[in-house]
Enzyme design. Structure first.
Site, PDB file in Angstrom:
ATOM      1  N   CYS A   1      27.881  41.840   4.114  1.00 14.31           N
ATOM      2  CA  CYS A   1      27.283  42.448   4.422  1.00 14.31           C
ATOM      3  C   CYS A   1      28.516  44.154   4.026  1.00 14.31           C
ATOM      4  CB  CYS A   1      28.234  42.413   5.753  1.00 14.31           C
ATOM      5  SG  CYS A   1      27.889  44.120   7.065  1.00 14.31           S
TER       6      CYS A   1
ATOM      7  N   CYS B   1      19.599  49.424   5.070  1.00 14.07           N
ATOM      8  CA  CYS B   1      20.121  47.960   3.822  1.00 14.07           C
ATOM      9  C   CYS B   1      19.614  46.487   4.449  1.00 14.07           C
ATOM     10  CB  CYS B   1      21.806  47.303   4.799  1.00 14.07           C
ATOM     11  SG  CYS B   1      22.220  45.883   4.249  1.00 14.07           S
TER      12      CYS B   1
ATOM     13  N   CYS C   1      20.651  34.987   3.766  1.00 14.96           N
ATOM     14  CA  CYS C   1      20.126  34.073   4.345  1.00 14.96           C
ATOM     15  C   CYS C   1      19.458  32.709   3.553  1.00 14.96           C
ATOM     16  CB  CYS C   1      19.974  34.391   5.515  1.00 14.96           C
ATOM     17  SG  CYS C   1      19.860  32.462   6.710  1.00 14.96           S
TER      18      CYS C   1
ATOM     19  N   ASP D   1      34.932  32.822  24.189  1.00 16.07           N
ATOM     20  CA  ASP D   1      34.363  32.118  23.858  1.00 16.07           C
ATOM     21  C   ASP D   1      34.028  30.867  23.928  1.00 16.07           C
ATOM     22  OD1 ASP D   1      32.533  31.160  21.969  1.00 16.07           O
ATOM     23  OD2 ASP D   1      33.433  30.776  19.838  1.00 16.07           O
TER      24      ASP D   1
ATOM     25  N   CYS E   1      25.951  36.066   5.452  1.00 13.72           N
ATOM     26  CA  CYS E   1      25.438  36.860   6.361  1.00 13.72           C
ATOM     27  C   CYS E   1      26.965  37.725   6.212  1.00 13.72           C
ATOM     28  CB  CYS E   1      24.755  36.732   7.480  1.00 13.72           C
ATOM     29  SG  CYS E   1      24.747  35.754   8.504  1.00 13.72           S
TER      30      CYS E   1
END
Ligand code: B12
Ligand code: SF4
Ligand code: SF4
Length: 318
Positions: A251, A194, A201, A136, A247
Site C-alpha cells: 500500500c 490504486c 494478493c 480485538d 496487502c
C-alpha cells in the site's frame, strides 16, 4: 433508533482532553465514535451468508451487536477509539519463510489491554461510570467505529488506513457513558484509482474492493483455520507461515508514511528462525511455550505452526 450522540450535552472532560490523554499514554491517534446502528448491516449479512467468514462462527454470533453497537455495553453513549502502532523496526531477510509483523513480539491483546486499562481508569477518574475496554476481543465493529471516529478510511484491502500513518496499527475502543462530543467521521476515500493490494494478493482473497473472502486469505488459513492449508493454495503462500502483510506492505500509504513503533513489546524478538525448514519440527511443547507462550503464535500452537511451516516452505521451494 438510537439518539444521535451529537445531541448529548458537553461533559466534565472534553474529547480533546481525552485525545491528549490517549496520546500521552502512547496511542498514535484517538477519536470519538457514536454508537448509532451500522450503515453496513447489509454488507455484513451478505458477507456472512456468502460463507466468506469460513469457520469463524463467532462472527455470526456477534453479528447483531456489530450491527447495533449501542447493544454492546449497557449505558455506554460513545466509544473512544484509539490506534496503537505495532510496526517493528527493521526488515527480515527475504530468504526462507516469515511471520506477520504484528506477531514478532508480545501478543497485542496483552499489551494493548494494559494501555486501554489505563485509559479506562483515567475516564473513570473523570466521572465515567462505564468505561469498558475492548482490544480485538469482543463484538465490536472496530474498523467502522474507527472510520466513524474520524481516524481514517477503509481501504480496498479492507484495512483502516490513516493519512500520515498508514495501516500498521491495532484498533482499540473504550465504551463509556461520558457525554463526549463525537468526532466528524472520516469522509474521504484516498485509495483513488490504486489497485495494488488487489493485484498483489497471492490467493485472490480480495474478490473486489473492500470485499475479502477470508477463506482464501493467508491470515485466516494460518491463524484461524484448524484444517490443512488447501493444496491449491499452498504454492501461493509466498513464504508466509503465520498471518500475511502483503496487502499492507504494497500500500503506498504504508510505503510513504508507516513509521516504526516506539512500543518495544512489539519489536522483533528474533525468536523465529525463518531460514530453518525444521525449526518447529525440532521443538517440543515445553520449548514452544517458553519461546512463544506470550505471543500470537500461541493461538495455532506448536502443531499449527508445524503445519504452517511445512506449507510455507513448500511455497518457497517451488
Ligand atoms: C475476523 C478478522 C479477520 C479475518 C477476516 C478479515 C476481514 N477483512 O474481514 C482474517 C483472519 C482474514 C483477518 C486478517 C487480518 N487482520 Co483481522 N480482524 C478480524 C476481526 C476480529 C473482525 C473483522 C470483521 O468483522 N470482518 C467481517 C467484515 C465483513 O467486517 P469488516 O472487515 O470490519 O467490514 C465492515 C466495514 O468495513 C463496513 N464496510 C463495508 N464496506 C464499507 C465501505 C465503507 C466506505 C465503510 C466506511 C465501511 C464499510 O462493513 C463491514 C461489515 O460490518 C477484526 C477485529 C474487530 N473486532 O473488528 C480484526 C482486525 C480487522 N484485523 C486486523 C489485522 C491487523 C489483520 C491482519 C493485518 C493480520 C495479519 N497481518 O495477518 C490481516 C489483514 C487481512 C485483511 N486484508 O483484512 C486489525 C486491523 C487494523 C486496521 N488497521 O484495519 C483488526 C481491526 C484487529 C484490531 N483490533 O486491530 N482478520
Ligand atoms: S493478508 Fe495476504 S492473503 Fe490476506 S488479503 Fe491481504 S494479501 Fe491477500
Ligand atoms: S494498496 Fe491502493 S487500493 Fe489498496 S488499500 Fe492501499 S491505496 Fe487503497
Amino acid at each position: 433508533m438510537v439518539k444521535s450522540e451529537r445531541e448529548v450535552p458537553p461533559g466534565p472532560v472534553t474529547a480533546e482532553e481525552v485525545a491528549r490523554e490517549a496520546e500521552r499514554l502512547g496511542f498514535i491517534a484517538c477519536g470519538i465514535a457514536t454508537l448509532e446502528p451500522s450503515r453496513h448491516q447489509q454488507a455484513l449479512d451478505d458477507w456472512l451468508r456468502a460463507g466468506y467468514g469460513g469457520t469463524m462462527r463467532y462472527l455470526h454470533r456477534q453479528a447483531r451487536k456489530r450491527k447495533e453497537p449501542s447493544a454492546i455495553v449497557a449505558d455506554a453513549r460513545v466509544a473512544v477509539v484509539v490506534l496503537e502502532s505495532y510496526l517493528p523496526p527493521g526488515t527480515r531477510s527475504a530468504s526462507g519463510v516469515t511471520i506477520a509483523k504484528y506477531a514478532r513480539g508480545t501478543d497485542y491483546h496483552r499489551v494493548m489491554r494494559q494501555r486501554l486499562g489505563r485509559l479506562s481508569a483515567w475516564l473513570e477518574s473523570h466521572g465515567a461510570r462505564v468505561a469498558h475496554a475492548w482490544a480485538d476481543d469482543g463484538p465490536v465493529p472496530e474498523r467502522e467505529l474507527a472510520q466513524r471516529a474520524g481516524l481514517g478510511w477503509i481501504g480496498k484491502n479492507t484495512m483502516l488506513i490513516r493519512p500520515g500513518a498508514g495501516s500498521f496499527f491495532f484498533i482499540g475502543a473504550v465504551f463509556t457513558d461520558l457525554p463526549l462530543q463525537p468526532s466528524a467521521p472520516f469522509a474521504a476515500d484516498h485509495c483513488g484509482t490504486c489497485t495494488r493490494c488487489l493485484e498483489a494478493c497471492p490467493t485472490g482473497a480480495i474478490v473486489e474492493p473492500r470485499l475479502l473472502d477470508a477463506t482464501r486469505c493467508i491470515s485466516y488459513l494460518t491463524i484461524e483455520s484448524r484444517a490443512p492449508v488447501p493444496e491449491e493454495l499452498v504454492p501461493r503462500l509466498e513464504g508466509w507461515a503465520f498471518g500475511c502483510d502483503i496487502c499492507n506492505d504494497v500500500c503506498p500509504w504504508n510505503e510513504r508514511f508507516a513509521a516504526p513503533t516506539t512500543i518495544t513489546a512489539y519489536h522483533d524478538r528474533g525468536a523465529v528462525d525463518g531460514s530453518d525448514p525444521e525449526f518447529f519440527e525440532r521443538m517440543d511443547e515445553v520449548e514452544f511455550a517458553r519461546r512463544f507462550g506470550d505471543t500470537p503464535l500461541e493461538r495455532p500452537g506448536l502443531e499449527g505452526m508445524r503445519r504452517n511451516w511445512r506449507a510455507a516452505w513448500k511455497s518457497v521451494r517451488r
